[in-house]
Write an enzyme that holds these catalytic residues in place. Structure first.
Site, PDB file in Angstrom:
ATOM      1  CE  LYS A 255      -2.689   2.545   3.055  1.00  0.00           C
ATOM      2  NZ  LYS A 255      -2.988   2.669   4.459  1.00  0.00           N
TER       3      LYS A 255
ATOM      4  CG  ASP B 248      -7.657   3.993   2.387  1.00  0.00           C
ATOM      5  OD1 ASP B 248      -8.627   3.606   1.683  1.00  0.00           O
ATOM      6  OD2 ASP B 248      -7.614   5.118   2.890  1.00  0.00           O
TER       7      ASP B 248
END
Ligand code: SF4
Length: 224
Positions: free
Chosen positions: A121, A140
């Site tokens: 991420k 997220d």
């Protein structure tokens, strides 16, 4: 409507609402961005910006982080949560950047995710923001929640969600798409109390459509 068509419509609507999206974290250099993204785990961007505004005046290069005692670094980042772990990772990551990459942040995904404290991420955000590169869709907490509510996925595992979204969203919009869902999540689709009535994409969202139907039925019952 297919999921691909739905994604394109949502991108269009949110593009009109938010314009060209950009990362909400403040930074001046690639390294500052990398540190800010590491700090943003389990923390708001607003809090990270408050912390880094002071911190980057004192320490903002891999070399200076390496030289800083762990305790001092921890004190700078304390309010971002999980500060001991984050400080340890930022220090180890800085050391690797200096020793392996001459203090520069590498652009390749495999090099980034091999750095301490840098997951997929974080690497996606950094690559997208600095070089406009994307190997995937950043998932997220907002992207995960909205993707399920809208009906793109029925899934809690972020890696599986990412793989699904990569099939649905056109590659050239992967970066923007994440930004848009994050912005919409913060603005109206707030966790546990989404404001579906005023949401611009409620007609394209499974949960939003159900909510609007319930509201309409309630009104009808009251007026009968
Ligand atoms: S319609 Fe409701 S659930 Fe769907 S994205 Fe908007 S606020 Fe979230």
């Amino acid at each position: 409507m297919t999921k691909v068509e739905k994604a394109k419509k949502i991108i269009k609507i949110l593009n009109e609402k938010f314009g060209k999206p950009h990362c909400a974290l403040n930074y001046n250099t690639d390294f500052e961005l990398l540190v800010a993204v590491i700090l943003s785990a389990q923390c708001t961007d607003v809090r990270v910006n408050m912390v880094t505004e002071k911190m980057f005046k004192v320490v903002n290069t891999p070399e200076s982080v390496m030289d800083m005692p762990q305790k001092e670094l921890e004190n700078h980042i304390k309010s971002t949560g999980f500060f001991r772990n984050k400080a340890k990772n930022i220090k180890m990551c800085s050391k690797e950047l200096v020793e392996k990459y001459g203090g520069k942040v590498p652009s390749q995904m495999e090099n980034l995710i091999a750095l301490p404290g840098v997951g997929r991420k974080t690497a996606n955000v950094v690559r997208g923001e600095i070089w406009g590169l994307s190997d995937g869709v950043t998932v997220d907490t907002h992207v995960k929640r909205l993707s399920n509510l809208i009906g793109f996925v029925k899934e809690e595992n972020v890696e599986k969600i990412e793989r699904e979204l990569m099939k649905i969203v056109p590659k050239e919009r992967w970066i923007d798409f994440s930004h848009y869902l994050i912005l919409q999540g913060r603005d109206v689709c707030i966790a546990r109390r989404p404001k579906c009535c005023i949401c611009e994409i409620n007609h394209l969202c499974n949960y939003g459509r159900k909510t609007m139907r319930k509201i309409a039925e309630k009104k009808l019952n009251i007026s009968l």
